[in-house]
Design a protein around this motif. Structure first.
Motif, PDB file in Angstrom:
ATOM      1  N   ALA A 140      48.262  71.879  26.469  1.00  0.00           N
ATOM      2  CA  ALA A 140      48.446  72.007  25.020  1.00  0.00           C
ATOM      3  C   ALA A 140      49.716  71.284  24.573  1.00  0.00           C
ATOM      4  O   ALA A 140      49.721  70.586  23.543  1.00  0.00           O
ATOM      5  CB  ALA A 140      48.509  73.487  24.632  1.00  0.00           C
ATOM      6  N   LYS A 141      50.793  71.433  25.334  1.00  0.00           N
ATOM      7  CA  LYS A 141      52.055  70.759  24.977  1.00  0.00           C
ATOM      8  C   LYS A 141      51.895  69.248  24.989  1.00  0.00           C
ATOM      9  O   LYS A 141      52.351  68.547  24.089  1.00  0.00           O
ATOM     10  CB  LYS A 141      53.179  71.175  25.952  1.00  0.00           C
ATOM     11  N   HIS A 142      51.247  68.767  26.014  1.00  0.00           N
ATOM     12  CA  HIS A 142      51.045  67.328  26.146  1.00  0.00           C
ATOM     13  C   HIS A 142      50.264  66.778  24.954  1.00  0.00           C
ATOM     14  O   HIS A 142      50.635  65.763  24.352  1.00  0.00           O
ATOM     15  CB  HIS A 142      50.301  67.042  27.459  1.00  0.00           C
ATOM     16  N   PHE A 143      49.197  67.483  24.601  1.00  0.00           N
ATOM     17  CA  PHE A 143      48.344  67.018  23.502  1.00  0.00           C
ATOM     18  C   PHE A 143      49.077  67.125  22.153  1.00  0.00           C
ATOM     19  O   PHE A 143      48.994  66.219  21.310  1.00  0.00           O
ATOM     20  CB  PHE A 143      47.033  67.814  23.491  1.00  0.00           C
ATOM     21  N   ALA A 144      49.803  68.220  21.965  1.00  0.00           N
ATOM     22  CA  ALA A 144      50.554  68.408  20.711  1.00  0.00           C
ATOM     23  C   ALA A 144      51.576  67.293  20.522  1.00  0.00           C
ATOM     24  O   ALA A 144      51.740  66.735  19.426  1.00  0.00           O
ATOM     25  CB  ALA A 144      51.262  69.764  20.729  1.00  0.00           C
ATOM     26  N   LYS A 145      52.248  66.975  21.607  1.00  0.00           N
ATOM     27  CA  LYS A 145      53.271  65.923  21.555  1.00  0.00           C
ATOM     28  C   LYS A 145      52.625  64.576  21.231  1.00  0.00           C
ATOM     29  O   LYS A 145      53.117  63.814  20.411  1.00  0.00           O
ATOM     30  CB  LYS A 145      54.010  65.867  22.900  1.00  0.00           C
ATOM     31  N   LYS A 146      51.506  64.355  21.865  1.00  0.00           N
ATOM     32  CA  LYS A 146      50.820  63.077  21.694  1.00  0.00           C
ATOM     33  C   LYS A 146      50.368  62.839  20.251  1.00  0.00           C
ATOM     34  O   LYS A 146      50.487  61.731  19.723  1.00  0.00           O
ATOM     35  CB  LYS A 146      49.607  63.033  22.636  1.00  0.00           C
ATOM     36  N   ILE A 147      49.844  63.865  19.621  1.00  0.00           N
ATOM     37  CA  ILE A 147      49.295  63.669  18.275  1.00  0.00           C
ATOM     38  C   ILE A 147      50.206  64.213  17.168  1.00  0.00           C
ATOM     39  O   ILE A 147      49.845  64.183  15.995  1.00  0.00           O
ATOM     40  CB  ILE A 147      47.871  64.269  18.127  1.00  0.00           C
ATOM     41  N   HIS A 148      51.377  64.716  17.542  1.00  0.00           N
ATOM     42  CA  HIS A 148      52.341  65.204  16.541  1.00  0.00           C
ATOM     43  C   HIS A 148      51.748  66.277  15.635  1.00  0.00           C
ATOM     44  O   HIS A 148      51.964  66.257  14.421  1.00  0.00           O
ATOM     45  CB  HIS A 148      52.883  64.043  15.697  1.00  0.00           C
ATOM     46  N   SER A 149      50.980  67.183  16.216  1.00  0.00           N
ATOM     47  CA  SER A 149      50.445  68.338  15.474  1.00  0.00           C
ATOM     48  C   SER A 149      50.813  69.611  16.220  1.00  0.00           C
ATOM     49  O   SER A 149      51.038  69.580  17.433  1.00  0.00           O
ATOM     50  CB  SER A 149      48.912  68.286  15.419  1.00  0.00           C
ATOM     51  N   VAL A 150      50.834  70.701  15.500  1.00  0.00           N
ATOM     52  CA  VAL A 150      50.856  71.986  16.178  1.00  0.00           C
ATOM     53  C   VAL A 150      49.437  72.249  16.697  1.00  0.00           C
ATOM     54  O   VAL A 150      48.461  72.032  15.972  1.00  0.00           O
ATOM     55  CB  VAL A 150      51.293  73.112  15.213  1.00  0.00           C
ATOM     56  N   ILE A 151      49.341  72.660  17.949  1.00  0.00           N
ATOM     57  CA  ILE A 151      48.041  72.984  18.549  1.00  0.00           C
ATOM     58  C   ILE A 151      47.971  74.489  18.762  1.00  0.00           C
ATOM     59  O   ILE A 151      48.880  75.072  19.359  1.00  0.00           O
ATOM     60  CB  ILE A 151      47.873  72.259  19.909  1.00  0.00           C
TER      61      ILE A 151
END
Lengths: 273, 273, 273
Positions: free
Chosen positions: C156-167
């Motif tokens: 989740a952290k990796h994806f949130a960082k990648k797309i600049h959204s809260v996941i």
């Protein structure tokens, strides 16, 4: 008088065609059944004229509008006019977008409505051809309170007379007028606004009342508005500690289901102007 | 036998694809979850074949019909047939408009249905290719009562045999037949008609029962009809003074949620003809 | 902190535009009203930009998707971005069909989301560009439990960082992360899954929380997730013998209606990683 009107709904079981939104449609169907009517929902241009012909009344509700539905509303509305069925308009969100405003004005132009029920912003949009939902109102007439009542009555009567419809505006005080006689209705509870669709439900129920009492649309619409408000009061009395708006929604429909003509007669609180 | 059928639904958690109307869809989803199934709603031609492939059963409900949905119903129905998934048809409003009647007949012609569930008018429309919802019936078969039971059973059996589907007709007495064997079911409560969508809910639940018991569609459909009626009775016993059709709706779904196979076995009231 | 966030929702009454599915839309509207927000539902390309401009926040929910709605989602999403309104995505069913997956990816590509809330399968579909809803997960990460928590947080952290959204991923343990800080939330009750639309409702409520607390989207989303879970617990305590998922649905919305900031502060159970 309201006693007989309620009894007529239960006796005649009016079949109401609803072209309505997908947000509150289930509650509209259940409140129609609760008050003694019978609902049919159908919104495709391919069938709305036939469906309306099968019914005795029509509700046109503009929530979650799209252009196909506008086509259906025009087709069904004209057919209902042809058959002399009562047609009720709920101009949900008129003023919120050009599309809604234009669609509402088009409907107003091409279909004769027995009753138009909305909030003050929506009705003003119809009257003035422009408006904004949840915008600040230039003339401070956003809510109908004792302070703004005179101006609101004058506005509603003028508009009703102009378009030859009964106008029902729901607010802190509700108004129902045919341009000559005005019912100022004091039933209701402020928390009804914290349930989605109490306005839509009232519009559907108004169709049942007007359809079952076709010769007195003003009184029938006033009876429906009193019935909704009174059931909102009764349902509120039923609320206990952990209840919230979901239970309140159910309790209101339950109250309509159990409402008798006698109760409505006694519970209606209004003055006539 | 119904005991095992109910248990199979809870054990297998059948995933049911529903192409259905927007009036009662939420109740259909909740009753599927209540009985132990799992719902997916999807109605766009772009995805219905894939969604159906992901599921184990399909419900096609004709409420609030439009031509795009008919396309989706045909696509999904054929795909489900290909995959040998049970397909249930609820011909809501067949007979109320030419569009509904023609769409129903088209579906009947192009898709094989495990079960078709409707009221007597709808099923007769399918059988005779014409009809009217809420019209007076020429042969007085509008309701299935002890007086009309023999004729209704004969009609249902004949139609079931002809189209090789289980036919479920819900009325005062419910019939479920495969053309050979007929369940005449006495469960239910008259006030279930004062809730919108108890028929739709039953169709969705029938899909779960038939999908979880694929080798015995007749018995599975009968079990679902008994379950709905029995839960209608249980829920009615729960009704107290201020309750009405909104509470009744919730109580029925609650009753399905709490229903055990043992209870269903004991509570089912039917005779086999 | 959650106390102020809840109070901000009630104080600011954020108006939320919802482009959503017809299965759970009524519950989404009622939970928005329950938490202190105000809902508008509109999904036609002709008006969504105007409606979004009138509101302060936008929820895009992909249930019962069709291509017209995708057009509306893109139009409204871009307009909301232009106006710096928070936009919440609920990628319902991403992975269940190519149409849903492609639509989700298109939305992700063209609209900036403040928060994306889904289950693990849906979020993985967004992250990996492919997936299957209710399929067996290759890496066993279908549920977030103490055993899989570390891997899920990392993902989740990796994806949130990648797309600049809260996941926000809801499961047995819920995760809310902005890529730096992660809330692992332990509120909730397993039977919430047996109500249709608790996820949709949470997404709508998240929009209200983030819109009322625009400078702290991570904390606001975490507050909404805690609020939903905590209300699920409170509502479960209210359940008595004949209650089932229909009553539970009502009790949860009721609990949100009665929730105070103090209660939420005390009831929230989480750890920060």
């Amino acid at each position: 008088m309201f006693l007989e009107m309620m009894q007529n709904v239960r006796k005649k079981v009016p079949l109401i065609h609803n072209i309505t939104n997908y947000v509150t449609v289930n509650d509209c169907a259940n409140i129609l059944l609760a008050c003694g009517g019978s609902p049919i929902m159908a919104d495709d241009p391919a069938e709305v004229e036939e469906i309306t012909s099968l019914c005795q009344g029509l509700t046109i509700n503009m929530g979650t509008l799209n252009s196909t539905k506008v086509t259906s509303m025009l087709l069904a509305g004209k057919k209902a006019n042809e058959l002399a069925h009562p047609v009720i308009l709920d101009p949900v969100g008129a003023g919120a977008s050009a599309f809604r405003t234009e669609s509402a004005l088009k409907l107003l132009n091409e279909v004769r409505f027995s009753v138009i029920r909305g909030n003050i912003s929506e009705i003003k949009t119809l009257a003035f051809g422009t408006g904004s939902t949840k915008g600040v109102d230039a003339d401070g007439m956003d809510a109908i309170t004792p302070e703004t009542l005179d101006a609101a009555v004058a506005f509603a009567k003028h508009f009703a007379k102009k378009i030859h419809s009964v106008i029902a505006i729901t607010s802190t005080i509700d108004l129902v007028t045919d341009g000559e006689k005005t019912y100022c209705i004091y039933n209701g509870h402020p928390d009804m606004r914290r349930i989605t669709g109490t306005g839509c439900q009232l519009s559907a129920m108004t169709a049942a009342f007007v359809t079952a009492n076709p010769d007195t649309p003003l009184e029938a619409a006033a009876a429906a508005v009193c019935a909704m408000g009174f059931c909102g009061e009764k349902a509120w009395e039923r609320m206990t500690e952990p209840d919230g708006n979901a239970s309140y929604r159910n309790y209101i429909i339950d109250a309509v289901y159990n409402l008798t003509g006698e109760e409505l007669e006694r519970g209606a609180r209004y003055e006539v102007r």
